[in-house]
Motif scaffolding. Structure first.
Motif, PDB file in Angstrom:
ATOM      1  N   ILE A  60       3.799  -2.070  -3.324  1.00 45.22           N
ATOM      2  CA  ILE A  60       5.302  -2.232  -3.728  1.00 45.22           C
ATOM      3  C   ILE A  60       5.100  -1.728  -5.196  1.00 45.22           C
ATOM      4  O   ILE A  60       6.588  -1.206  -6.082  1.00 45.22           O
ATOM      5  N   VAL A  61       4.950  -2.954  -5.279  1.00 48.25           N
ATOM      6  CA  VAL A  61       4.649  -3.593  -6.772  1.00 48.25           C
ATOM      7  C   VAL A  61       4.662  -2.170  -7.130  1.00 48.25           C
ATOM      8  O   VAL A  61       4.909  -2.478  -8.747  1.00 48.25           O
ATOM      9  N   SER A  62       2.893  -1.998  -7.590  1.00 46.71           N
ATOM     10  CA  SER A  62       2.717  -1.050  -8.109  1.00 46.71           C
ATOM     11  C   SER A  62       3.051   0.293  -8.269  1.00 46.71           C
ATOM     12  O   SER A  62       3.420   0.730  -9.222  1.00 46.71           O
ATOM     13  N   GLU A  63       3.919   0.824  -6.477  1.00 48.90           N
ATOM     14  CA  GLU A  63       3.968   2.167  -6.577  1.00 48.90           C
ATOM     15  C   GLU A  63       5.695   2.102  -7.695  1.00 48.90           C
ATOM     16  O   GLU A  63       5.627   3.206  -7.438  1.00 48.90           O
ATOM     17  N   ASN A  64       6.181   0.634  -7.815  1.00 45.65           N
ATOM     18  CA  ASN A  64       7.309   0.870  -8.071  1.00 45.65           C
ATOM     19  C   ASN A  64       8.084   0.078  -9.823  1.00 45.65           C
ATOM     20  O   ASN A  64       8.902  -0.287 -10.437  1.00 45.65           O
ATOM     21  N   LYS A  65       5.663  -0.224  -9.738  1.00 45.20           N
ATOM     22  CA  LYS A  65       6.569  -0.349 -11.411  1.00 45.20           C
ATOM     23  C   LYS A  65       6.829  -2.175 -11.564  1.00 45.20           C
ATOM     24  O   LYS A  65       8.380  -1.967 -12.661  1.00 45.20           O
ATOM     25  N   LEU A  66       6.426  -2.309 -10.188  1.00 44.01           N
ATOM     26  CA  LEU A  66       7.979  -4.248 -11.146  1.00 44.01           C
ATOM     27  C   LEU A  66       7.156  -4.761 -11.234  1.00 44.01           C
ATOM     28  O   LEU A  66       5.976  -5.528 -11.083  1.00 44.01           O
ATOM     29  N   PRO A  67       7.556  -6.499 -11.974  1.00 43.47           N
ATOM     30  CA  PRO A  67       6.914  -7.385 -11.636  1.00 43.47           C
ATOM     31  C   PRO A  67       6.232  -8.324 -10.252  1.00 43.47           C
ATOM     32  O   PRO A  67       6.613  -7.892  -9.583  1.00 43.47           O
ATOM     33  N   PRO A  68       5.817  -9.107 -10.285  1.00 46.87           N
ATOM     34  CA  PRO A  68       5.179  -9.931  -9.451  1.00 46.87           C
ATOM     35  C   PRO A  68       5.905 -10.289  -8.578  1.00 46.87           C
ATOM     36  O   PRO A  68       7.617 -10.539  -8.342  1.00 46.87           O
ATOM     37  N   LYS A  69       5.756 -10.110  -6.961  1.00 49.67           N
ATOM     38  CA  LYS A  69       6.206 -11.196  -5.573  1.00 49.67           C
ATOM     39  C   LYS A  69       6.582 -12.044  -6.097  1.00 49.67           C
ATOM     40  O   LYS A  69       5.408 -11.970  -5.872  1.00 49.67           O
ATOM     41  N   VAL A  70       6.923 -12.661  -4.797  1.00 48.78           N
ATOM     42  CA  VAL A  70       6.990 -13.733  -4.022  1.00 48.78           C
ATOM     43  C   VAL A  70       7.167 -14.204  -2.997  1.00 48.78           C
ATOM     44  O   VAL A  70       7.726 -13.453  -1.843  1.00 48.78           O
ATOM     45  N   LEU A  71       5.841 -14.663  -2.536  1.00 47.67           N
ATOM     46  CA  LEU A  71       5.624 -14.048  -0.185  1.00 47.67           C
ATOM     47  C   LEU A  71       5.611 -15.646  -0.731  1.00 47.67           C
ATOM     48  O   LEU A  71       5.259 -16.775  -0.766  1.00 47.67           O
ATOM     49  N   THR A  72       6.985 -16.549  -0.168  1.00 39.92           N
ATOM     50  CA  THR A  72       7.399 -17.686   0.697  1.00 39.92           C
ATOM     51  C   THR A  72       6.497 -17.674   2.571  1.00 39.92           C
ATOM     52  O   THR A  72       7.215 -16.428   3.418  1.00 39.92           O
ATOM     53  N   VAL A  73       5.915 -18.434   2.358  1.00 40.97           N
ATOM     54  CA  VAL A  73       4.854 -18.409   4.153  1.00 40.97           C
ATOM     55  C   VAL A  73       5.244 -19.923   5.110  1.00 40.97           C
ATOM     56  O   VAL A  73       4.981 -20.933   4.392  1.00 40.97           O
TER      57      VAL A  73
END
Length: 341
Positions: free
Chosen positions: A240-253
């Motif tokens: 999603i980040v690559s396709e939409n040219k976004l800054p990094p996502k944060v994932l909480t586990v």
């Protein structure tokens, strides 16, 4: 303690251009009409079989290598939240009083309390800016099976949109949290993709309510994810980040027991996704600190988180909700994600 509630590459069609056969000149015919027709058919190129999954994998790998090179040169990708900020989040659901502080109090009262909490953390550690966040349980484990027997329910579009608007109006980012019940990440995460294309929207996954390998409804046992599940989520967000040219996502586990995440050492990081292993157990401060040391510090993945419960951390007296200064003084590494429920 928890409550029940809740590149794809656009392939251009490989059209075959059939050239018109030129009419033969006098005396140039070398076979019958039938033979010539057969030769013309044989000369047409066969359709090329395209492995779209392989193309996706190759594109993901190229993007990952590019991200790696940027990180090596600059330390992080542009727009990355961590480690330059500390995320402080209020957790729950705006439609449910029982799930956490986010929906327990009237909106303006909750936001006023949240601003005080942000100030507490900023004063406790002036060296790092506070990034406020609303962490919304969006796909929620249920006590009832539902029509498909998966024991989970997704918030309405209106609820998700309203939560994101609250965040935008108050300078917050948003985490959409997923409790899959007897479903799985492959079948649930794609439902959130439209919202994850927004640069302020991030993701949380909660193995406590991942029951597919347990074979029982949520709440009967503590659920589990393996490293492969976390890796699937990382790859999903990275795409999603690559396709939409976004800054990094944060994932909480979320994690507060050994078994909630298996094979931690096999989690594969990607610069496009910042992974927070989040100790979200409740109880007295000694128990919480021990859990953090055992399951977060000793099994480090990337960044760390710590949860504080308004209702349960203070029970029974003289137990208390740890202050920002206590958390920072007594936990190592100092968590960069703080959540209040």
């Amino acid at each position: 303690m928890r409550y029940f509630s809740s590149l794809s590459l656009g392939l251009t069609s490989l059209g075959l251009v059939l050239s018109l056969t030129t009419l033969p000149g006098c005396g140039s015919r070398s076979g019958t009409d039938s033979e010539n027709a057969t030769a013309a058919v044989d000369s047409v190129a066969k359709p090329v079989v395209v492995d779209t999954l392989q193309l996706k994998r190759e594109a993901m790998r190229r993007d990952s290598l590019k991200a790696d090179s940027i990180v090596k040169a600059s330390g992080q990708l542009p727009g990355a939240i961590l480690p330059g900020k500390r995320i402080v989040a209020f957790y729950g659901n705006i439609r449910a009083k029982g799930m956490g502080i986010l929906g327990r109090e009237p909106k303006e009262q909750m936001l006023a309390k949240f601003r005080k909490v942000q100030k507490e953390w900023q004063e406790a550690d002036p060296s790092i800016p506070v990034q406020p966040a609303l962490h919304s349980v969006t796909i929620t484990a249920q006590a009832a099976a539902g029509k498909d027997g998966k024991y989970r329910l997704m918030n309405s579009k209106a609820t998700i949109d309203e939560t994101i608007q609250w965040a935008k109006d108050n300078g917050c980012i948003v985490f959409l949290d997923v409790q899959v019940g007897l479903s799985d990440l492959e079948n649930e995460l794609h439902k959130l993709e439209p919202w994850l294309k927004d640069p302020i929207v991030h993701l949380g996954i909660d193995p406590e309510f991942a029951m597919k390998t347990k074979g029982v409804r949520p709440g009967k046992k503590i659920g589990t994810y393996d490293a492969k599940d976390v890796n699937y989520t990382i790859n999903f967000l990275a795409r999603i980040v690559s396709e939409n040219k976004l800054p990094p996502k944060v994932l909480t586990v979320h994690r507060f027991t050994q078994g909630m995440i298996t094979n931690t050492k096999n989690i594969k990081l990607d610069p496009r996704v910042q992974v927070v292993m989040h100790m979200d157990g409740w109880g007295n401060p000694t128990l919480k600190k021990d859990s953090y040391k055992a399951y977060i510090e000793k099994q480090m993945v990337q960044y760390t988180g710590f949860k504080l419960f308004y209702e349960y951390d203070a029970r029974p007296a003289p137990h208390h909700i740890m202050t920002a200064k206590e958390v920072l003084a007594e936990l190592n590494p100092k968590p960069l994600y703080i959540q209040y429920q």
